[in-house]
Write a protein that holds these residues in place. Structure first.
Motif, PDB file in Angstrom:
ATOM      1  N   VAL A   1     -14.709  -5.857 -14.436  1.00  0.00           N
ATOM      2  CA  VAL A   1     -15.647  -5.728 -13.323  1.00  0.00           C
ATOM      3  C   VAL A   1     -14.925  -5.829 -11.976  1.00  0.00           C
ATOM      4  O   VAL A   1     -15.428  -5.367 -10.965  1.00  0.00           O
ATOM      5  CB  VAL A   1     -16.790  -6.777 -13.444  1.00  0.00           C
ATOM      6  CG1 VAL A   1     -16.270  -8.186 -13.141  1.00  0.00           C
ATOM      7  CG2 VAL A   1     -17.979  -6.405 -12.584  1.00  0.00           C
ATOM      8  N   ALA A   2     -13.715  -6.382 -11.990  1.00  0.00           N
ATOM      9  CA  ALA A   2     -12.951  -6.606 -10.759  1.00  0.00           C
ATOM     10  C   ALA A   2     -12.041  -5.413 -10.468  1.00  0.00           C
ATOM     11  O   ALA A   2     -11.056  -5.199 -11.181  1.00  0.00           O
ATOM     12  CB  ALA A   2     -12.126  -7.877 -10.876  1.00  0.00           C
ATOM     13  N   PRO A   3     -12.325  -4.647  -9.417  1.00  0.00           N
ATOM     14  CA  PRO A   3     -11.459  -3.518  -9.072  1.00  0.00           C
ATOM     15  C   PRO A   3     -10.007  -3.930  -8.825  1.00  0.00           C
ATOM     16  O   PRO A   3      -9.082  -3.191  -9.180  1.00  0.00           O
ATOM     17  CB  PRO A   3     -12.091  -2.951  -7.795  1.00  0.00           C
ATOM     18  CG  PRO A   3     -13.504  -3.418  -7.811  1.00  0.00           C
ATOM     19  CD  PRO A   3     -13.479  -4.750  -8.523  1.00  0.00           C
ATOM     20  N   THR A   4      -9.797  -5.116  -8.255  1.00  0.00           N
ATOM     21  CA  THR A   4      -8.427  -5.580  -8.000  1.00  0.00           C
ATOM     22  C   THR A   4      -7.670  -5.766  -9.313  1.00  0.00           C
ATOM     23  O   THR A   4      -6.502  -5.379  -9.419  1.00  0.00           O
ATOM     24  CB  THR A   4      -8.435  -6.886  -7.186  1.00  0.00           C
ATOM     25  OG1 THR A   4      -9.120  -6.642  -5.957  1.00  0.00           O
ATOM     26  CG2 THR A   4      -7.031  -7.375  -6.918  1.00  0.00           C
ATOM     27  N   ALA A   5      -8.315  -6.331 -10.323  1.00  0.00           N
ATOM     28  CA  ALA A   5      -7.660  -6.522 -11.622  1.00  0.00           C
ATOM     29  C   ALA A   5      -7.269  -5.177 -12.218  1.00  0.00           C
ATOM     30  O   ALA A   5      -6.153  -5.017 -12.726  1.00  0.00           O
ATOM     31  CB  ALA A   5      -8.573  -7.282 -12.578  1.00  0.00           C
ATOM     32  N   VAL A   6      -8.157  -4.214 -12.148  1.00  0.00           N
ATOM     33  CA  VAL A   6      -7.863  -2.890 -12.706  1.00  0.00           C
ATOM     34  C   VAL A   6      -6.705  -2.246 -11.946  1.00  0.00           C
ATOM     35  O   VAL A   6      -5.790  -1.682 -12.555  1.00  0.00           O
ATOM     36  CB  VAL A   6      -9.130  -2.004 -12.697  1.00  0.00           C
ATOM     37  CG1 VAL A   6      -8.800  -0.568 -13.057  1.00  0.00           C
ATOM     38  CG2 VAL A   6     -10.178  -2.577 -13.653  1.00  0.00           C
ATOM     39  N   ARG A   7      -6.723  -2.351 -10.638  1.00  0.00           N
ATOM     40  CA  ARG A   7      -5.636  -1.773  -9.838  1.00  0.00           C
ATOM     41  C   ARG A   7      -4.298  -2.431 -10.169  1.00  0.00           C
ATOM     42  O   ARG A   7      -3.278  -1.762 -10.345  1.00  0.00           O
ATOM     43  CB  ARG A   7      -5.937  -1.891  -8.343  1.00  0.00           C
ATOM     44  CG  ARG A   7      -4.926  -1.137  -7.484  1.00  0.00           C
ATOM     45  CD  ARG A   7      -5.225  -1.199  -5.996  1.00  0.00           C
ATOM     46  NE  ARG A   7      -5.108  -2.562  -5.488  1.00  0.00           N
ATOM     47  CZ  ARG A   7      -6.127  -3.344  -5.112  1.00  0.00           C
ATOM     48  NH1 ARG A   7      -7.367  -2.889  -5.159  1.00  0.00           N
ATOM     49  NH2 ARG A   7      -5.924  -4.557  -4.670  1.00  0.00           N
TER      50      ARG A   7
ATOM     51  N   CYS B   1     -10.536  -6.714 -19.208  1.00  0.00           N
ATOM     52  CA  CYS B   1      -9.107  -6.541 -19.510  1.00  0.00           C
ATOM     53  C   CYS B   1      -8.164  -7.299 -18.589  1.00  0.00           C
ATOM     54  O   CYS B   1      -6.978  -7.399 -18.884  1.00  0.00           O
ATOM     55  CB  CYS B   1      -8.750  -5.071 -19.494  1.00  0.00           C
ATOM     56  SG  CYS B   1      -8.854  -4.287 -17.865  1.00  0.00           S
ATOM     57  N   GLY B   2      -8.659  -7.846 -17.479  1.00  0.00           N
ATOM     58  CA  GLY B   2      -7.757  -8.561 -16.585  1.00  0.00           C
ATOM     59  C   GLY B   2      -6.612  -7.663 -16.160  1.00  0.00           C
ATOM     60  O   GLY B   2      -6.831  -6.536 -15.711  1.00  0.00           O
ATOM     61  N   LEU B   3      -5.393  -8.127 -16.355  1.00  0.00           N
ATOM     62  CA  LEU B   3      -4.224  -7.395 -15.874  1.00  0.00           C
ATOM     63  C   LEU B   3      -3.552  -6.548 -16.948  1.00  0.00           C
ATOM     64  O   LEU B   3      -2.467  -6.025 -16.741  1.00  0.00           O
ATOM     65  CB  LEU B   3      -3.251  -8.374 -15.227  1.00  0.00           C
ATOM     66  CG  LEU B   3      -3.881  -9.241 -14.115  1.00  0.00           C
ATOM     67  CD1 LEU B   3      -2.846 -10.150 -13.493  1.00  0.00           C
ATOM     68  CD2 LEU B   3      -4.573  -8.405 -13.067  1.00  0.00           C
TER      69      LEU B   3
END
Length: 176
Positions: free
Chosen positions: A54-60, A33-35
């Motif tokens: 998969v990227a926790p930073t993108a989800v945050r 989902c990216g951003l």
């Protein structure tokens, strides 16, 4: 970042509008989902929406950008999906995620995307297009061949369309 956008994929929006897509009472998922732009669009159409990356930073960042959102943002790995998601979604959106991966594990990622589609559900996928018989070997992103796009078919999922669209992209729709 190419996924740092505030509007949904134009290919997704055009398809959804042409279908008169309505999500009330239906579940949707956005893969990679990216951003969050595609996920927020799906939720605005009425879908009970899960979006994962998969990227926790993108989800945050997606959660921070969309405070109070109805979207259930999660950190998850397409190659190791939660069991409760398998066959659980009426609409699966995959825009540019599979093509970001080399092969292997691209084939496993295709199977992962396919596994999310519920009986009677739809998979909508967008990727950069390779006009050759093989996927591009340089990337990411790796432009995908028609054969790779058609490889989403299987396990009861059948191609409705695999169409070359604007800016050298594929738009593919599959139904189970």
């Amino acid at each position: 970042m190419p996924w740092d956008r505030t509007d949904p994929s134009p290919v997704l929006r055009q398809w959804a509008e042409s279908q008169g897509l309505e999500g009330r009472g239906r579940r949707g998922v956005v893969v990679g989902c990216g951003l969050g732009a595609d996920a927020e669009y799906l939720a605005a159409l009425g879908f009970d929406t899960v979006a994962f990356d998969v990227a926790p930073t993108a989800v945050r960042v997606a959660q921070d950008r969309h405070p109070g959102s109805a979207v259930d943002y999660r950190v998850a790995d397409l190659l190791d999906l939660p069991e409760e998601w398998l066959g659980a979604f009426d609409l699966v959106i995959e825009v540019y995620t599979v093509q970001a991966l080399p092969d292997p594990p691209r084939s496993d990622a295709v199977r992962g995307v396919r596994s999310l589609v519920a009986p009677g559900g739809t998979l909508f996928a967008v990727a950069f297009r390779s006009d050759g018989e093989s996927d591009a070997t340089t990337g990411p992103p790796f432009a995908l061949s028609r054969g790779r796009m058609q490889s989403f078919e299987g396990d009861g999922l059948e191609a409705v369309e695999v169409t070359a669209v604007e800016d050298e992209r594929w738009r593919a729709v599959f139904r189970r």
